[in-house]
Design an enzyme around this catalytic site. Structure first.
Site, mmCIF file in Angstrom:
data_model
loop_
_atom_site.group_PDB
_atom_site.id
_atom_site.type_symbol
_atom_site.label_atom_id
_atom_site.label_comp_id
_atom_site.label_asym_id
_atom_site.label_seq_id
_atom_site.Cartn_x
_atom_site.Cartn_y
_atom_site.Cartn_z
ATOM 1 C CE LYS A 109 -4.106 -2.185 0.825
ATOM 2 N NZ LYS A 109 -3.677 -3.563 0.570
HETATM 3 C C1 LIG Z 1 -4.127 -4.662 -0.165
HETATM 4 C C2 LIG Z 1 -3.302 -5.901 -0.249
HETATM 5 C C3 LIG Z 1 -3.502 -6.865 -1.268
HETATM 6 C C4 LIG Z 1 -4.606 -6.761 -2.294
HETATM 7 O O1 LIG Z 1 -4.399 -5.739 -3.240
HETATM 8 P P1 LIG Z 1 -5.611 -5.231 -4.135
HETATM 9 O O2 LIG Z 1 -5.111 -4.025 -4.839
HETATM 10 O O3 LIG Z 1 -6.717 -4.897 -3.168
HETATM 11 O O4 LIG Z 1 -5.999 -6.322 -5.056
HETATM 12 C C5 LIG Z 1 -2.662 -7.968 -1.298
HETATM 13 N N1 LIG Z 1 -1.701 -8.152 -0.373
HETATM 14 C C6 LIG Z 1 -1.484 -7.252 0.625
HETATM 15 C C7 LIG Z 1 -0.426 -7.535 1.638
HETATM 16 C C8 LIG Z 1 -2.268 -6.102 0.720
HETATM 17 O O5 LIG Z 1 -2.055 -5.222 1.725
#
Ligand SMILES: *Cc1c(COP(=O)(O)O)cnc(C)c1O
Length: 500
Positions: A109
């Site tokens: 993120k």
């Molecule tokens: C948010 C997240 C995801 C999923 O990503 P998306 O963009 O929602 O598909 C996968 N792995 C981790 C560790 C995340 O924090």
């Protein structure tokens, strides 16, 4: 370049307006009318990550100056990351892993949330917004901390996080309640994630609160993953991975590369689709899911059906039954048939289900392939890759690794494959330790000791942001009921207003 809503109503708008608004007035998501094609540069050394990001954002956000974007990217992708490559590509066995977790919160993120607040601040200037912005977030874990780090001390904004008192891991809780910064607030809500989420939605819909905020010169906004300002920056790491493969001599310019992506809200993988639309030679995008396999079924059958049991898994950031960003893919795949999008989304709302036509499905299948991975398989994958390669996968990345292996076995496609790694294994130390055979870990009382234990067992280094947690003061101790959330907003506003 202009943006419009996937549901077709309303005016065209600029990138800055799309980022300021977050979601379109008709409930749709902002999409670019036409993707720009970029020329990749093969002759020189590949651009640094921040330069590459600024260049690609320049194509997507022409209402920002190149100077502004260069400044934003240079500040966002700097020594707040613990690796100079920002998103390093490492060889593991026959595949490559793109590590997207070297930012301050150890999850992917950060790739978007380190730059998005800067894009938002500029968007406020560009759209003539004079109020201060209050970002409200309900979080089930990773987003809350990444948003706090991103918005901390960003001018013209304050951020208030609500997390469920039952439902985040102890490491995630510590990450949030130790947050520093003069414009941040963190409040526990009694209940689960749905309670916190419902409370935030009610505040957004409450005209009395908006009125109170307006009088004090505040406006509400959100930082969730449907905002174009979070999606656009993610396109850069697909390009950087490709340049890295080229630099290592793994591929020639123009060769197709496949990517396996651990998917929840469909934001990460959709950025790969956009990269392909911008001219990056992407073969297949492998959509990897855990036991919440609603996307696997959809990409195979064309039926999206959220009426199914919800599973709590060891990859909690993928425990999602409504993948919001899929709406954008449907828009592009149907050449912007907004009437059809509206009808599918209405059905999703009322019945929890819709089915796309065969033409749309076969168009989607040209770019995507889908697989889901059970809890047992995910644990076995962590163990096998550790034993064979001495590489530690977090549970989300393990899902993508396993899906990639299945893809190669079933299709015999031997193009180079990049697995996107979305979290440091230390963020999920308990699951990882159990998977690699440390049964004693389950009895460990202090969650932060698990990080040390994982480090001692594997020789891997604890990321700085996580190892600091044990010594950091607990700054945010407020707890409230769902009914008390509006009052928490009011007192937060008074506190941050008084320090500015
Ligand atoms: C948010 C997240 C995801 C999923 O990503 P998306 O963009 O929602 O598909 C996968 N792995 C981790 C560790 C995340 O924090």
């Amino acid at each position: 370049m202009q943006y419009r809503s996937t549901r077709g109503n309303g005016q065209l708008c600029s990138g800055a307006e799309a980022i300021r608004s977050g979601i379109a007035a008709d409930g749709g998501l902002f999409v670019p009318l036409k993707m720009p094609i970029v020329n990749m540069s093969w002759a020189n050394k590949p651009p640094t990550y921040d330069k590459l990001a600024a260049e690609l954002l320049g194509e997507l956000l022409p209402d920002y100056t190149q100077e502004e974007l260069t400044r934003c990217a240079a500040a966002a992708y700097a020594d707040n990351f613990d690796n100079p490559d920002i998103a390093p590509l490492v060889r593991v066995g026959s595949r490559s892993i793109l590590e997207l977790w070297h930012g301050p919160t150890s999850a992917f993120k950060d790739m978007a949330l380190q730059i998005m607040p800067r894009l938002l601040t500029l968007a406020l200037e560009k759209t003539g917004e004079s109020s201060d912005i209050l970002i409200l977030v309900a979080t089930s874990g990773d987003t809350g901390k990444a948003a706090l780090e991103g918005f901390k001390d960003v001018q013209g904004t304050s951020i208030l996080i609500f997390y469920p008192s039952e439902g985040v891991s102890e490491v995630q809780r510590r990450q949030m309640v130790t947050q520093e910064g003069a414009n941040v607030g963190v409040v526990a809500v009694k209940g689960n994630f749905d309670d916190a989420q419902t409370g935030v939605k009610q505040i957004f819909a409450d005209s009395a609160i908006r009125e109170m905020l307006a009088q004090k010169h505040w406006k509400l906004s959100s930082a969730n993953s449907i905002n174009w300002g979070r999606l656009a920056p993610q396109i850069a790491y697909y390009f950087s991975a490709y340049y890295a493969l080229y630099g290592k001599g793994t591929i020639q310019a123009g060769n197709l590369v496949n990517f396996s992506v651990p998917t929840g809200n469909f934001g990460n993988i959709l950025a790969g689709y956009y990269a392909k639309q911008m001219g990056l030679p992407v073969g297949r995008l492998i959509c990897a899911s855990n036991e919440n396999n609603v996307l696997t079924d959809f990409l195979r059958t064309g039926v999206y059906d959220r009426n199914r049991p919800f599973h709590q898994t060891i990859s909690p950031s993928m425990d999602i039954l409504i993948s919001s960003n899929l709406e954008r893919l449907l828009y592009h795949t149907t050449q912007g048939d907004t009437e059809r999008i509206r009808s599918w989304m209405t059905q999703l709302n009322s019945q929890g289900r819709y089915e796309v036509d065969t033409e749309t499905l076969s168009e989607i299948k040209k770019n995507f392939w889908a697989e889901w991975v059970s809890e047992t398989e995910a644990r076995q994958t962590i163990q096998q890759v550790w034993e064979q390669e001495k590489y530690l996968l977090d549970p989300h990345t393990a899902v993508a690794w396993k899906a990639a292996a299945t893809y190669e076995m079933k299709t015999l496609d031997d193009a180079p494959l990049v697995v996107l790694s979305t979290a440091s294994p230390f963020k999920f130390a308990d699951s990882v330790l159990l998977a690699i055979g440390d049964v004693g870990a389950a009895a460990e009382k202090e969650p932060l000791d698990l990080l040390v234990r994982l480090s001692e067992k594997t020789g891997w280094r604890i990321p700085a942001g996580l190892s600091e947690l044990a010594s950091k003061a607990l700054r945010h101790k407020q707890i409230c009921k769902v009914e008390g959330m509006p009052e928490a907003v009011g007192s937060f506003i008074d506190t941050v207003s008084s320090v500015r």
